[in-house]
Design a protein around this motif. Structure first.
Motif, PDB file in Angstrom:
ATOM      1  N   ASN A 120       0.851  -1.183   0.000  1.00 25.58           N
ATOM      2  CA  ASN A 120       0.000   0.000   0.000  1.00 25.58           C
ATOM      3  C   ASN A 120       0.887   1.233   0.000  1.00 25.58           C
ATOM      4  OD1 ASN A 120      -1.472  -2.201   1.746  1.00 25.58           O
ATOM      5  ND2 ASN A 120      -3.034  -0.969   0.773  1.00 25.58           N
ATOM      6  N   ARG A 121       0.422   2.264  -0.650  1.00 24.36           N
ATOM      7  CA  ARG A 121       1.164   3.516  -0.743  1.00 24.36           C
ATOM      8  C   ARG A 121       0.580   4.512   0.237  1.00 24.36           C
ATOM      9  NH1 ARG A 121       5.687   5.846  -2.127  1.00 24.36           N
ATOM     10  NH2 ARG A 121       5.392   7.923  -2.925  1.00 24.36           N
ATOM     11  N   ARG A 122       1.435   5.197   0.984  1.00 23.57           N
ATOM     12  CA  ARG A 122       1.012   6.260   1.894  1.00 23.57           C
ATOM     13  C   ARG A 122       1.752   7.528   1.517  1.00 23.57           C
ATOM     14  NH1 ARG A 122      -1.020   4.050   6.828  1.00 23.57           N
ATOM     15  NH2 ARG A 122      -2.043   2.130   6.216  1.00 23.57           N
ATOM     16  N   GLU A 123       1.035   8.621   1.359  1.00 19.08           N
ATOM     17  CA  GLU A 123       1.666   9.920   1.092  1.00 19.08           C
ATOM     18  C   GLU A 123       2.079  10.529   2.422  1.00 19.08           C
ATOM     19  OE1 GLU A 123       2.521  10.905  -1.944  1.00 19.08           O
ATOM     20  OE2 GLU A 123       1.625   9.028  -2.621  1.00 19.08           O
ATOM     21  N   LEU A 124       3.282  11.050   2.465  1.00 17.42           N
ATOM     22  CA  LEU A 124       3.831  11.653   3.678  1.00 17.42           C
ATOM     23  C   LEU A 124       4.506  12.961   3.307  1.00 17.42           C
ATOM     24  CD1 LEU A 124       5.542   8.472   5.201  1.00 17.42           C
ATOM     25  CD2 LEU A 124       3.400   9.521   5.956  1.00 17.42           C
ATOM     26  N   PRO A 125       4.779  13.829   4.284  1.00 13.43           N
ATOM     27  CA  PRO A 125       5.496  15.071   3.974  1.00 13.43           C
ATOM     28  C   PRO A 125       6.830  14.779   3.283  1.00 13.43           C
ATOM     29  CG  PRO A 125       4.603  15.164   6.196  1.00 13.43           C
ATOM     30  CD  PRO A 125       4.390  13.757   5.700  1.00 13.43           C
ATOM     31  N   GLY A 126       7.054  15.456   2.182  1.00 16.35           N
ATOM     32  CA  GLY A 126       8.300  15.292   1.435  1.00 16.35           C
ATOM     33  C   GLY A 126       8.313  14.127   0.476  1.00 16.35           C
ATOM     34  N   GLY A 127       7.244  13.361   0.418  1.00 13.57           N
ATOM     35  CA  GLY A 127       7.207  12.203  -0.483  1.00 13.57           C
ATOM     36  C   GLY A 127       6.151  11.207  -0.062  1.00 13.57           C
ATOM     37  N   GLY A 128       6.576  10.006   0.178  1.00 17.75           N
ATOM     38  CA  GLY A 128       5.647   8.960   0.560  1.00 17.75           C
ATOM     39  C   GLY A 128       6.407   7.719   0.980  1.00 17.75           C
ATOM     40  N   ALA A 129       5.660   6.664   1.240  1.00 21.00           N
ATOM     41  CA  ALA A 129       6.269   5.402   1.651  1.00 21.00           C
ATOM     42  C   ALA A 129       5.399   4.251   1.186  1.00 21.00           C
ATOM     43  CB  ALA A 129       6.428   5.355   3.161  1.00 21.00           C
ATOM     44  N   TRP A 130       6.064   3.158   0.899  1.00 17.98           N
ATOM     45  CA  TRP A 130       5.365   1.906   0.640  1.00 17.98           C
ATOM     46  C   TRP A 130       5.275   1.151   1.954  1.00 17.98           C
ATOM     47  CZ3 TRP A 130       2.668   0.777  -3.471  1.00 17.98           C
ATOM     48  CH2 TRP A 130       2.935   1.461  -4.651  1.00 17.98           C
ATOM     49  N   VAL A 131       4.095   0.629   2.241  1.00 12.68           N
ATOM     50  CA  VAL A 131       3.890  -0.238   3.389  1.00 12.68           C
ATOM     51  C   VAL A 131       3.700  -1.637   2.825  1.00 12.68           C
ATOM     52  CG1 VAL A 131       2.425  -0.788   5.363  1.00 12.68           C
ATOM     53  CG2 VAL A 131       2.862   1.613   4.754  1.00 12.68           C
ATOM     54  N   LEU A 132       4.607  -2.522   3.199  1.00 11.17           N
ATOM     55  CA  LEU A 132       4.618  -3.878   2.662  1.00 11.17           C
ATOM     56  C   LEU A 132       4.425  -4.894   3.770  1.00 11.17           C
ATOM     57  CD1 LEU A 132       7.928  -3.419   0.656  1.00 11.17           C
ATOM     58  CD2 LEU A 132       5.620  -3.216  -0.266  1.00 11.17           C
ATOM     59  N   GLN A 133       3.710  -5.946   3.456  1.00 13.52           N
ATOM     60  CA  GLN A 133       3.728  -7.138   4.297  1.00 13.52           C
ATOM     61  C   GLN A 133       4.498  -8.163   3.483  1.00 13.52           C
ATOM     62  OE1 GLN A 133      -0.262  -8.327   5.251  1.00 13.52           O
ATOM     63  NE2 GLN A 133      -0.378  -6.918   6.967  1.00 13.52           N
ATOM     64  N   ARG A 134       5.601  -8.663   4.060  1.00 11.67           N
ATOM     65  CA  ARG A 134       6.463  -9.576   3.312  1.00 11.67           C
ATOM     66  C   ARG A 134       6.690 -10.871   4.080  1.00 11.67           C
ATOM     67  NH1 ARG A 134      11.232  -6.284   0.375  1.00 11.67           N
ATOM     68  NH2 ARG A 134      11.084  -7.952  -1.149  1.00 11.67           N
ATOM     69  N   LYS A 135       6.784 -11.908   3.327  1.00 12.13           N
ATOM     70  CA  LYS A 135       7.125 -13.222   3.852  1.00 12.13           C
ATOM     71  C   LYS A 135       8.631 -13.271   4.043  1.00 12.13           C
ATOM     72  CE  LYS A 135       6.743 -17.703   4.590  1.00 12.13           C
ATOM     73  NZ  LYS A 135       7.518 -17.887   5.777  1.00 12.13           N
ATOM     74  N   VAL A 136       9.064 -13.757   5.185  1.00 14.77           N
ATOM     75  CA  VAL A 136      10.485 -13.937   5.466  1.00 14.77           C
ATOM     76  C   VAL A 136      10.792 -15.424   5.283  1.00 14.77           C
ATOM     77  CG1 VAL A 136      12.311 -13.737   7.197  1.00 14.77           C
ATOM     78  CG2 VAL A 136      10.486 -12.014   7.093  1.00 14.77           C
TER      79      VAL A 136
END
Length: 174
Positions: A120-136
């Motif tokens: 999922n993509r989240r917009e944040l000040p100065g840009g944004g971030a990807w929020v990932l759920q990943r299998k280890v």
């Protein structure tokens, strides 16, 4: 033995140092010779650079790009915010010029993609971030990772990761 192995299995032999470090359930998927020497090994758990520095797990790969001659793998550094939640930062990319790529680029792309359960993509000040759920690899469950874009406010990315950690079962209010 190199020619025999390649004819029999269609790939370069696995270096002894990599073979010794493989987990019991870790399978070799593809190999390629790197220009200048060494073998890049792709397994079910990650990619083993020819430098002997150890495996880069699929959950640790921030980005992998094939340009037709070289595979560029950008690992991440993970700061654990709470158990099961990490804030990521890209580290120095590794460039591997492959003499014959074979199935390595596709194998890397497939496994990086398969490690991601949700994004999922989240917009944040100065840009944004990807929020990932990943299998280890080798572990049950997933890890939540926040991977901010360059230029994103670090404090905002940290607050996002902390907020996500508070929502995980067993933490904060449910």
């Amino acid at each position: 033995m190199t020619g025999w192995w390649a004819r029999l299995f269609g790939r370069d032999p696995v270096p002894d140092a990599v073979a010794a470090g493989l987990e019991p359930s870790e399978a070799v998927v593809a190999t390629a010779t790197v220009a200048g020497g060494g073998t890049l090994v792709v397994t079910s758990w990650g990619v083993w650079p020819p430098s002997g520095a150890g495996r880069i797990g699929w959950h640790e790969v921030g980005k992998a790009v094939w340009d037709g001659n070289s595979l560029v793998v950008t690992p991440t550094h993970a700061e654990q915010i709470a158990p099961g939640t990490e804030l990521l930062a890209d580290t120095r990319p590794h460039r591997f010029r492959l003499t014959e790529a074979g199935t390595v680029p596709q194998a890397v792309q497939d496994r990086v993609t398969q490690s991601i359960r949700t994004r999922n993509r989240r917009e944040l000040p100065g840009g944004g971030a990807w929020v990932l759920q990943r299998k280890v690899p080798g572990r049950d469950g997933v890890v939540v990772q926040v991977r901010p874009d360059p230029g994103t406010d670090p404090a905002a990315a940290r607050r996002l990761a902390e907020g996500l950690a508070d929502r995980l079962p067993g933490r904060g209010t449910e």
